[in-house]
Design a protein around this motif. Structure first.
Motif, PDB file in Angstrom:
ATOM      1  N   UNK A 287       0.861  -1.193   0.000  1.00  0.00           N
ATOM      2  CA  UNK A 287       0.000   0.000   0.000  1.00  0.00           C
ATOM      3  C   UNK A 287       0.891   1.235   0.000  1.00  0.00           C
ATOM      4  N   UNK A 288       0.663   2.139  -0.968  1.00  0.00           N
ATOM      5  CA  UNK A 288       1.421   3.395  -1.005  1.00  0.00           C
ATOM      6  C   UNK A 288       0.916   4.304   0.121  1.00  0.00           C
ATOM      7  N   UNK A 289       1.828   4.953   0.857  1.00  0.00           N
ATOM      8  CA  UNK A 289       1.442   5.775   2.001  1.00  0.00           C
ATOM      9  C   UNK A 289       1.585   7.280   1.726  1.00  0.00           C
ATOM     10  N   UNK A 290       2.810   7.746   1.524  1.00  0.00           N
ATOM     11  CA  UNK A 290       3.013   9.169   1.236  1.00  0.00           C
ATOM     12  C   UNK A 290       2.699  10.087   2.410  1.00  0.00           C
TER      13      UNK A 290
ATOM     14  N   UNK B 263      13.173   6.017  14.621  1.00  0.00           N
ATOM     15  CA  UNK B 263      11.725   5.856  14.761  1.00  0.00           C
ATOM     16  C   UNK B 263      11.405   4.716  15.730  1.00  0.00           C
ATOM     17  N   UNK B 264      10.337   4.889  16.476  1.00  0.00           N
ATOM     18  CA  UNK B 264       9.783   3.836  17.322  1.00  0.00           C
ATOM     19  C   UNK B 264       8.366   3.550  16.841  1.00  0.00           C
ATOM     20  N   UNK B 265       7.941   2.286  16.973  1.00  0.00           N
ATOM     21  CA  UNK B 265       6.627   1.867  16.487  1.00  0.00           C
ATOM     22  C   UNK B 265       5.754   1.424  17.661  1.00  0.00           C
ATOM     23  N   UNK B 266       4.480   1.780  17.595  1.00  0.00           N
ATOM     24  CA  UNK B 266       3.530   1.401  18.642  1.00  0.00           C
ATOM     25  C   UNK B 266       2.262   0.871  17.981  1.00  0.00           C
ATOM     26  N   UNK B 267       1.602  -0.091  18.658  1.00  0.00           N
ATOM     27  CA  UNK B 267       0.356  -0.627  18.103  1.00  0.00           C
ATOM     28  C   UNK B 267      -0.831   0.233  18.546  1.00  0.00           C
ATOM     29  N   UNK B 268      -2.044  -0.193  18.193  1.00  0.00           N
ATOM     30  CA  UNK B 268      -3.240   0.592  18.480  1.00  0.00           C
ATOM     31  C   UNK B 268      -3.547   0.750  19.958  1.00  0.00           C
ATOM     32  N   UNK B 269      -2.906  -0.075  20.804  1.00  0.00           N
ATOM     33  CA  UNK B 269      -3.106   0.029  22.246  1.00  0.00           C
ATOM     34  C   UNK B 269      -1.981   0.810  22.920  1.00  0.00           C
ATOM     35  N   UNK B 270      -1.131   1.416  22.115  1.00  0.00           N
ATOM     36  CA  UNK B 270      -0.043   2.211  22.663  1.00  0.00           C
ATOM     37  C   UNK B 270       1.151   1.392  23.119  1.00  0.00           C
TER      38      UNK B 270
ATOM     39  N   UNK C  73       2.275 -10.252  11.556  1.00  0.00           N
ATOM     40  CA  UNK C  73       1.172  -9.495  10.960  1.00  0.00           C
ATOM     41  C   UNK C  73       0.344  -8.965  12.121  1.00  0.00           C
ATOM     42  N   UNK C  74       0.243  -7.653  12.241  1.00  0.00           N
ATOM     43  CA  UNK C  74      -0.382  -7.040  13.404  1.00  0.00           C
ATOM     44  C   UNK C  74      -1.905  -7.127  13.325  1.00  0.00           C
ATOM     45  N   UNK C  75      -2.539  -7.347  14.464  1.00  0.00           N
ATOM     46  CA  UNK C  75      -4.007  -7.386  14.518  1.00  0.00           C
ATOM     47  C   UNK C  75      -4.564  -6.030  14.932  1.00  0.00           C
ATOM     48  N   UNK C  76      -3.697  -5.071  15.184  1.00  0.00           N
ATOM     49  CA  UNK C  76      -4.093  -3.730  15.586  1.00  0.00           C
ATOM     50  C   UNK C  76      -4.764  -2.982  14.428  1.00  0.00           C
ATOM     51  N   UNK C  77      -5.518  -1.907  14.745  1.00  0.00           N
ATOM     52  CA  UNK C  77      -6.152  -1.094  13.705  1.00  0.00           C
ATOM     53  C   UNK C  77      -5.145  -0.195  12.987  1.00  0.00           C
ATOM     54  N   UNK C  78      -4.058   0.154  13.686  1.00  0.00           N
ATOM     55  CA  UNK C  78      -3.062   1.046  13.073  1.00  0.00           C
ATOM     56  C   UNK C  78      -1.700   0.864  13.744  1.00  0.00           C
ATOM     57  N   UNK C  79      -0.683   1.368  13.057  1.00  0.00           N
ATOM     58  CA  UNK C  79       0.659   1.463  13.628  1.00  0.00           C
ATOM     59  C   UNK C  79       0.944   2.945  13.824  1.00  0.00           C
ATOM     60  N   UNK C  80       1.410   3.324  15.006  1.00  0.00           N
ATOM     61  CA  UNK C  80       1.805   4.712  15.236  1.00  0.00           C
ATOM     62  C   UNK C  80       3.329   4.801  15.160  1.00  0.00           C
ATOM     63  N   UNK C  81       3.808   5.650  14.270  1.00  0.00           N
ATOM     64  CA  UNK C  81       5.247   5.833  14.078  1.00  0.00           C
ATOM     65  C   UNK C  81       5.671   7.108  14.795  1.00  0.00           C
ATOM     66  N   UNK C  82       6.608   6.983  15.741  1.00  0.00           N
ATOM     67  CA  UNK C  82       7.080   8.134  16.511  1.00  0.00           C
ATOM     68  C   UNK C  82       8.551   8.390  16.201  1.00  0.00           C
ATOM     69  N   UNK C  83       8.844   9.389  15.340  1.00  0.00           N
ATOM     70  CA  UNK C  83      10.243   9.710  15.021  1.00  0.00           C
ATOM     71  C   UNK C  83      10.815  10.676  16.064  1.00  0.00           C
TER      72      UNK C  83
ATOM     73  N   UNK D 287       3.021   9.779  13.334  1.00  0.00           N
ATOM     74  CA  UNK D 287       2.187   9.501  12.154  1.00  0.00           C
ATOM     75  C   UNK D 287       1.523   8.142  12.352  1.00  0.00           C
ATOM     76  N   UNK D 288       0.235   8.042  12.035  1.00  0.00           N
ATOM     77  CA  UNK D 288      -0.478   6.775  12.148  1.00  0.00           C
ATOM     78  C   UNK D 288      -0.674   6.138  10.775  1.00  0.00           C
ATOM     79  N   UNK D 289      -0.405   4.852  10.695  1.00  0.00           N
ATOM     80  CA  UNK D 289      -0.636   4.082   9.466  1.00  0.00           C
ATOM     81  C   UNK D 289      -1.831   3.172   9.704  1.00  0.00           C
ATOM     82  N   UNK D 290      -2.895   3.372   8.947  1.00  0.00           N
ATOM     83  CA  UNK D 290      -4.080   2.526   9.080  1.00  0.00           C
ATOM     84  C   UNK D 290      -3.788   1.138   8.516  1.00  0.00           C
ATOM     85  N   UNK D 291      -4.239   0.090   9.223  1.00  0.00           N
ATOM     86  CA  UNK D 291      -4.005  -1.284   8.770  1.00  0.00           C
ATOM     87  C   UNK D 291      -5.298  -1.890   8.217  1.00  0.00           C
TER      88      UNK D 291
END
Length: 326
Positions: free
Chosen positions: A220-223, A262-269, A301-311, A322-326
């Motif tokens: 999926x292209x993000x941009x 960058x650090x990554x977090x799931x939909x539950x933080x 493969x994450x079951x979360x609704x989104x990935x939150x990217x914290x740079x 930035x949040x990436x919708x899954x």
């Protein structure tokens, strides 16, 4: 499977400095009298053409669930730190191979491989006259012929005793920007047995071009971008494989200045860690601005609704997440 870079392992050794200095001086004197060693034009012990032809004619990929089921206890230990392989094995998606090379009384056989999204895994057997303590045997290997444009092309992997021999497992992130549908992985073993500091100077003795077929994946292209001054992170693509997830992104920063992490977090933080790798797949400098193309790979493969990217900058100063919708 315990895996260390050669430099990490060497860093744990107590070094007698006076002896080392004397050895280096002796080596320099000896080296000045030697001619440089040429790399052989042809690889010794290469994969047999007959075996390669067999894989091509058979469509190359076939599940090995029967053998996987028969060896679950050992595979569980072998895949101890490789959740991607463990998950793919349960889905019958590990490719069975039989690529063998022999050197100095030791046989190495590549038995299984997978290529999921951006992660590659290879399993191999070792049999023969291996020297050292059975519970402390290592294999030292190089990939992609030590391509200087690729990070960490040499690694140590600890082997697991298996009957009269050993089993080993390698996992790595595909280090280039393009993800080919099929490829041959140049994999050469330089040393097997007790750790030997001469291994780093060895040429490949058990050499393979491991045929690997990419499992289906979605892109999926993000941009999506976030920036702070001259520092900028752009999320380019989301890649979802059968058992892994990857995010391709670029980060820009002033040459000689702080880079961005960058650090990554799931939909539950909850922070996403454990087997995650962040690989540089390109770098260029233009007008004093560094732009790195990178791919961070998550072994699930994450079951979360989104990935939150914290740079954040190396100083700890944060960019907007930035949040990436899954």
């Amino acid at each position: 499977m315990e895996k260390k870079t050669f430099l990490e392992f060497v860093g744990e050794i107590d070094v007698p400095e006076e002896d080392v200095v004397s050895a280096i001086q002796a080596g320099v004197r000896k080296g000045s009298k030697m001619k440089p060693k040429r790399r052989p034009l042809f690889k010794a012990g290469a994969v047999s053409a007959a075996a390669a032809a067999l894989f091509i004619s058979s469509g190359f990929m076939f599940p090995s669930m029967a053998s996987v089921m028969a060896e679950i206890p050992l595979l569980a230990k072998l895949y101890e730190h490789d959740k991607v392989a463990e998950n793919l094995a349960s889905q019958q998606l590990i490719t069975e191979l039989d690529e063998k090379a022999t050197y100095d009384g030791i046989d190495v056989t590549v038995t299984e491989a997978y290529y999921d999204g951006a992660i590659i895994g290879v399993t191999f057997d070792v049999k023969g006259e291996v020297k050292g303590d059975k519970d402390d045997i290592y294999a030292f290997y190089e990939i992609f012929d030590r391509d200087p444009n690729i990070e960490e092309t040499m690694e140590l992997v600890k082997l697991v005793p298996d009957g009269a021999g050993y089993k080993g497992h390698i996992q790595l992130s595909y280090p280039r920007s393009g993800l080919p549908a099929e490829m041959n992985l140049p994999l050469n073993f330089l040393g097997i047995g007790e750790i030997d500091d001469s291994w780093k100077d060895e040429q490949g003795k058990w050499n393979f071009d491991v045929p690997i077929l990419q499992l289906p994946y979605e892109t999926v292209e993000l941009g999506q971008s976030t920036e702070l001054g001259q520092h900028k992170v752009t999320l380019e693509k989301l890649i979802t494989g059968k058992s892994s997830t990857a995010i391709e992104y670029t980060m820009s920063y002033p040459e000689g200045g702080q880079s961005v992490m960058i650090d990554l977090f799931d939909g539950k933080g909850k922070e996403i860690i454990g087997g995650t790798s962040d690989t540089k797949i390109g770098r260029e400098i233009e007008n004093g601005l560094v732009t790195e193309k990178r791919r961070v790979t998550i072994p699930m493969v994450l079951e979360s609704d989104f990935i939150e990217v914290k740079p954040a900058l190396e100083s700890g100063e944060e960019l907007e997440s930035v949040k990436i919708e899954l």
